[in-house]
Structures are given as structure tokens and as C-alpha cells.
Design a protein around this motif. Structure first.
Motif, PDB file in Angstrom:
ATOM      1  N   CYS A  50      26.641 -19.438 -39.101  1.00 40.42           N
ATOM      2  CA  CYS A  50      27.105 -19.076 -37.751  1.00 40.42           C
ATOM      3  C   CYS A  50      27.947 -17.809 -37.769  1.00 40.42           C
ATOM      4  O   CYS A  50      27.805 -16.959 -36.879  1.00 40.42           O
ATOM      5  N   GLN A  51      28.804 -17.668 -38.751  1.00 42.56           N
ATOM      6  CA  GLN A  51      29.616 -16.453 -38.843  1.00 42.56           C
ATOM      7  C   GLN A  51      28.726 -15.225 -39.044  1.00 42.56           C
ATOM      8  O   GLN A  51      28.957 -14.177 -38.439  1.00 42.56           O
ATOM      9  N   CYS A  77      21.186 -21.902 -27.006  1.00 39.34           N
ATOM     10  CA  CYS A  77      21.447 -22.486 -28.322  1.00 39.34           C
ATOM     11  C   CYS A  77      21.600 -23.987 -28.142  1.00 39.34           C
ATOM     12  O   CYS A  77      22.525 -24.453 -27.469  1.00 39.34           O
ATOM     13  N   LEU A 126      29.654 -18.651 -32.286  1.00 42.38           N
ATOM     14  CA  LEU A 126      28.491 -18.007 -31.666  1.00 42.38           C
ATOM     15  C   LEU A 126      28.662 -17.698 -30.178  1.00 42.38           C
ATOM     16  O   LEU A 126      27.766 -17.114 -29.571  1.00 42.38           O
ATOM     17  N   HIS A 152      21.046 -11.450 -29.519  1.00 39.31           N
ATOM     18  CA  HIS A 152      21.667 -12.391 -28.597  1.00 39.31           C
ATOM     19  C   HIS A 152      20.676 -13.494 -28.292  1.00 39.31           C
ATOM     20  O   HIS A 152      19.475 -13.268 -28.255  1.00 39.31           O
ATOM     21  N   TRP A 153      21.204 -14.670 -28.060  1.00 45.18           N
ATOM     22  CA  TRP A 153      20.384 -15.849 -27.806  1.00 45.18           C
ATOM     23  C   TRP A 153      20.537 -16.262 -26.356  1.00 45.18           C
ATOM     24  O   TRP A 153      21.651 -16.321 -25.843  1.00 45.18           O
ATOM     25  N   VAL A 210      25.660 -15.984 -27.467  1.00 41.11           N
ATOM     26  CA  VAL A 210      24.821 -17.011 -26.840  1.00 41.11           C
ATOM     27  C   VAL A 210      25.154 -17.079 -25.354  1.00 41.11           C
ATOM     28  O   VAL A 210      26.321 -17.188 -24.975  1.00 41.11           O
ATOM     29  N   HIS A 212      25.592 -14.869 -38.083  1.00 39.43           N
ATOM     30  CA  HIS A 212      24.815 -14.603 -36.863  1.00 39.43           C
ATOM     31  C   HIS A 212      25.687 -14.185 -35.686  1.00 39.43           C
ATOM     32  O   HIS A 212      25.193 -13.621 -34.721  1.00 39.43           O
ATOM     33  N   ALA A 213      26.969 -14.442 -35.766  1.00 41.99           N
ATOM     34  CA  ALA A 213      27.880 -14.057 -34.680  1.00 41.99           C
ATOM     35  C   ALA A 213      28.099 -12.550 -34.635  1.00 41.99           C
ATOM     36  O   ALA A 213      28.460 -12.010 -33.583  1.00 41.99           O
TER      37      ALA A 213
END
Length: 170
Positions: A81-82, A94, A111, A90-91, A115, A84-85
């Protein structure tokens, strides 16, 4: 969680991140998001093997985060998560349903900047007789919009700073 997840997927554009694969959520996301990129992540390699038929590289990728015991899995989820943050991606959605459940709140907090909308499963787990220690209270006041579907157990929450979701009897 299935009706809530389906409604959010229908209303929210963009790629989909699934934290915790499932025999209900993974096929649902796969088939509802044929024109969107999907990344499913799980800490259980056997579970990912069971769902490997949904792995279509470049459209729906399934990846494993390591860890043999709870502590190692928590560290692996945090590292994922870190990482991908801080990425530029951008999502849109989630879905959060990974094990161990204690990884869920830190994942959402890490995140939240990338997100648009979280769908959080087992939102009542901290309440008796839920039996969890997920720490959902840490999210109070973090998001502009929080809607919790309590009509069906387990509860499912929709968390967003941009979109308000209405759900009957939420």
C-alpha cells in the motif's frame, strides 16, 4: 457486500483495486469491469491459484503479497500500500477485504490519496459479536462521505472524499 460493490462499480469510473480476492468479489469485479483495468491482490497464494482463471494480464492482474504469519502479512500489505500510494496511478474503486483484517484500516489510510472510492467489507467486525480487531473507528472523520449498509450482514461501508453514495436503509 455484493450489491454495494456492484452499485459502486457501476457508478464510479476508473481502474479497480481489489485488496483480498474472493469467490464472490473477484468474479463480480472481473465481469462488471471488462472495459477497465483490475488489479487483485492477496496474501494467500493458494487462494490466488484457485482464482487464477480470472488472471488476464494487462486487463485483470492477480498478484501475491508475501507473508507466512500474521505479522509478516501485515508488513507485506503495508509495503504494498505504501508503494502504491506514491505512484501516479489513481484508482476509481478499491474493494477492501484482505486478511488479516487488521491490515484494512492502514491500507485505506495509505491509499486514500490515490483512490476515489473505497468499499470496505466487514465494517461491523469491531462490534460484538463481530470478533474482529480491525480498528474501523480510526476512520471516523477521515472521509467527507461515509455510507454504511447495515441492512445486510456483514456491513459494508462506502468511503469517499468526492462521491456521496446513497443506499436504501443505509
Amino acid at each position: 457486500h455484493i450489491p454495494v460493490l456492484a452499485a459502486v462499480l457501476k457508478q464510479t469510473p476508473g481502474p479497480v483495486l481489489e485488496l483480498g480476492a474472493g469467490e464472490g468479489s473477484t468474479p463480480l469485479i472481473h465481469y462488471l469491469c471488462r472495459d477497465r483495468y483490475v488489479l487483485t491482490v492477496d496474501s494467500d497464494s493458494e487462494w490466488l491459484r484457485t482464482l487464477s482463471g480470472y488472471n488476464h494480464p494487462g486487463h485483470h492482474d492477480l498478484i501475491h503479497v508475501g507473508g507466512r504469519d500474521v505479522t509478516a502479512k501485515l508488513k507485506a500489505w503495508d509495503a504494498f500500500c505504501q508503494a502504491h500510494a506514491v505512484r501516479e496511478s489513481h484508482w476509481g474503486v478499491c474493494f477492501v477485504d484482505m486478511a488479516p483484517g487488521e491490515a484494512r484500516v492502514p491500507a485505506i489510510l495509505a491509499l486514500r490519496g490515490v483512490v476515489r472510492c473505497f468499499v470496505a467489507h466487514d465494517y461491523e467486525a469491531d462490534l460484538p459479536p463481530g470478533g474482529g480487531n480491525y480498528g474501523w473507528k480510526q476512520l471516523i472523520g477521515v472521509f467527507k462521505h461515509e455510507t454504511v449498509m447495515q441492512r445486510l450482514r456483514p456491513w459494508t461501508a462506502v468511503l469517499s472524499n468526492t462521491d456521496k453514495f446513497w443506499m436504501e436503509d443505509a
